[in-house]
Design a protein around this motif. Structure first.
Motif, PDB file in Angstrom:
ATOM      1  N   VAL A 119       0.825  -1.207   0.000  1.00 56.17           N
ATOM      2  CA  VAL A 119       0.000   0.000   0.000  1.00 56.17           C
ATOM      3  C   VAL A 119       0.865   1.266   0.000  1.00 56.17           C
ATOM      4  N   LEU A 120       2.111   1.161   0.489  1.00 58.43           N
ATOM      5  CA  LEU A 120       3.035   2.294   0.443  1.00 58.43           C
ATOM      6  C   LEU A 120       3.501   2.495  -0.988  1.00 58.43           C
ATOM      7  N   ASN A 121       3.457   3.722  -1.441  1.00 57.87           N
ATOM      8  CA  ASN A 121       3.697   3.971  -2.854  1.00 57.87           C
ATOM      9  C   ASN A 121       4.357   5.332  -3.033  1.00 57.87           C
ATOM     10  N   GLY A 122       4.952   5.541  -4.204  1.00 55.40           N
ATOM     11  CA  GLY A 122       5.537   6.847  -4.473  1.00 55.40           C
ATOM     12  C   GLY A 122       6.377   6.868  -5.734  1.00 55.40           C
ATOM     13  N   ARG A 123       6.893   8.056  -6.026  1.00 49.30           N
ATOM     14  CA  ARG A 123       7.776   8.241  -7.167  1.00 49.30           C
ATOM     15  C   ARG A 123       8.743   9.372  -6.857  1.00 49.30           C
ATOM     16  N   VAL A 124       9.893   9.371  -7.503  1.00 48.04           N
ATOM     17  CA  VAL A 124      10.895  10.394  -7.242  1.00 48.04           C
ATOM     18  C   VAL A 124      11.755  10.576  -8.483  1.00 48.04           C
ATOM     19  N   ALA A 125      12.237  11.798  -8.690  1.00 44.26           N
ATOM     20  CA  ALA A 125      13.174  12.091  -9.771  1.00 44.26           C
ATOM     21  C   ALA A 125      14.077  13.232  -9.328  1.00 44.26           C
ATOM     22  N   ALA A 126      15.342  13.173  -9.720  1.00 41.87           N
ATOM     23  CA  ALA A 126      16.304  14.225  -9.392  1.00 41.87           C
ATOM     24  C   ALA A 126      17.061  14.604 -10.661  1.00 41.87           C
TER      25      ALA A 126
END
Length: 283
Positions: free
Chosen positions: A134-141
């Motif tokens: 259920v833990l979710n996410g996205r990231v970009a640098a």
């Protein structure tokens, strides 16, 4: 809220980068706005010879709030999708909820985009029977090639192409009298016209939802991914009393869904292409 499994390893770097982004120096916030969204697709056709009753229908409702400033933005978003797959015996109820927070920040040549939250089926939230997916996410640098450069190189991690993966990113942005252009390969191309009346975008969309069957015995995941293209038009700008109204028309292309079926096991099915319409109110 209790989790029956430890957090997934891919979620930990997201938490670290999101925390780092939150403490970046930034100027005072300039403006806030909230929105309501409704989007509906035409029915998807299953591949092969299947009766029309087995078509998959899809609708999305969303709301959110965003605060923008010269150094970036921060927001809260919630959306609900009803993805009704009327064939087989899916180990989920097709009611997908997602709540996330995050935004984007830039400082000198550096830019960070990060979002984190919860995504799962309705019975999971109703019964508070969560598992780690259920833990979710996205990231970009990103880092610009030099001070003032329109071109940036970076890396991003998300579920746009299925399971969580890290991909190299190339970002190029330009704003002039003809509008605002953004190219973010391999996930996005966007153009905003002068005055923000028109907007056109092509974007890779994809995410993961934790699923739970009715008996709460089968814990699984659903991955939904597609290429989405949309043209929107702001028919009224909005004022202190009335919201801005934005109408959109677009298409979801090569829509695929991966989920657990009790009889067939894990299926990776191509739903195909479908047109959709949308309406958005913004204050």
């Amino acid at each position: 809220m209790q989790f029956t499994d430890p957090p997934t390893p891919c979620f930990l770097p997201l938490v670290v980068l999101l925390t780092a982004a939150l403490v970046l120096p930034r100027a005072s916030y300039a403006s806030d706005h909230a929105y309501l969204l409704y989007r509906q697709w035409q029915s998807y056709d299953w591949q092969g010879d299947t009766p029309a009753a087995d078509d998959a229908s899809r609708v999305q409702r969303g709301l959110g709030w965003r605060r923008r400033a010269p150094a970036g933005s921060f927001g809260l978003d919630y959306d609900y999708q009803a993805l009704r797959i009327r064939t087989g015996d899916p180990a989920h109820n097709g009611h997908l909820h997602r709540a996330t927070f995050g935004g984007d920040w830039h400082h000198g040549p550096y830019r960070v985009e990060a979002r984190a939250g919860l995504a799962g089926t309705s019975n999971m939230f109703k019964d508070q029977a969560f598992h780690r997916e259920v833990l979710n996410g996205r990231v970009a640098a990103f880092r610009a090639l030099n001070e003032g450069s329109r071109l940036s190189l970076g890396v991003g991690g998300d579920h746009r192409f299925g399971s969580f993966r890290w991909l190299p990113r190339v970002r190029w942005a330009l704003k002039n009298t003809r509008g605002h252009w953004l190219i973010d390969l391999p996930v996005r191309l966007r153009w905003q016209g002068p005055g923000n009346r028109w907007e056109f975008r092509v974007e890779r969309m994809g995410d993961r939802w934790a699923t739970l069957d009715k008996a709460q015995a089968t814990k699984s995941t659903l991955y939904l991914r597609e290429w989405r293209t949309e043209l929107t038009y702001r028919i009224r700008p909005g004022d202190e009393r009335w919201p801005a109204v934005i109408l959109g028309i677009g298409a979801s292309i090569d829509t695929r869904v991966r989920y657990r079926d009790f009889e067939e096991g894990t299926l990776d099915t191509r739903l195909g292409d479908a047109l959709f319409g949308s309406i958005r109110l913004s204050w």
